[in-house]
Design an enzyme around this catalytic site. Structure first.
Site, PDB file in Angstrom:
ATOM      1  N   CYS A 275       0.830  -1.211   0.000  1.00 46.96           N
ATOM      2  CA  CYS A 275       0.000   0.000   0.000  1.00 46.96           C
ATOM      3  C   CYS A 275       0.862   1.258   0.000  1.00 46.96           C
ATOM      4  CB  CYS A 275      -0.906  -0.066   1.229  1.00 46.96           C
ATOM      5  SG  CYS A 275      -1.623   1.489   1.744  1.00 46.96           S
TER       6      CYS A 275
ATOM      7  N   CYS B 100       0.168   3.762   2.826  1.00 45.66           N
ATOM      8  CA  CYS B 100       0.652   3.216   4.104  1.00 45.66           C
ATOM      9  C   CYS B 100       2.126   3.567   4.304  1.00 45.66           C
ATOM     10  CB  CYS B 100       0.487   1.699   4.137  1.00 45.66           C
ATOM     11  SG  CYS B 100      -1.219   1.149   4.007  1.00 45.66           S
TER      12      CYS B 100
END
Length: 98
Positions: free
Chosen positions: A23, A26
């Site tokens: 991600c 993230c």
């Protein structure tokens, strides 16, 4: 009570970062959380949970997107938001739960 639940039951705010290795957003949260920890020190616990490795926990808390941040204190969920959140906003949110 398992280890995760005992972490959530602390009497100080516990910030949980549900993330995934793949991600992009993230990865942007990582330095923000490190900076946050440097600023707030021991007044807050910051825990990172990889949703791919901890699917049962992610499912229990209905994490559908990453990053998802949650704040717990004394075992109760006080706040939840998905997406990248800047450090200053997190500091003020956490300080409201002290």
């Amino acid at each position: 009570m398992n280890k995760f639940e005992s972490i959530l039951n602390q009497d100080k705010p516990v910030l949980i970062d549900f993330f995934a290795e793949w991600c992009g957003p993230c990865k942007m949260m990582s330095p923000i959380l490190k900076d946050l920890k440097d600023t707030l020190g021991d007044s807050v616990s910051i825990i990172k949970i990889d949703v791919d490795k901890n699917q049962a926990i992610a499912s229990k808390y209905q994490v559908r997107g990453v990053p998802t941040l949650m704040i717990f204190k004394n075992g109760k969920q006080l706040w939840r938001q998905s997406g990248v959140i800047q450090k200053n906003e997190l500091v003020s949110i956490l300080q409201s739960f002290k």
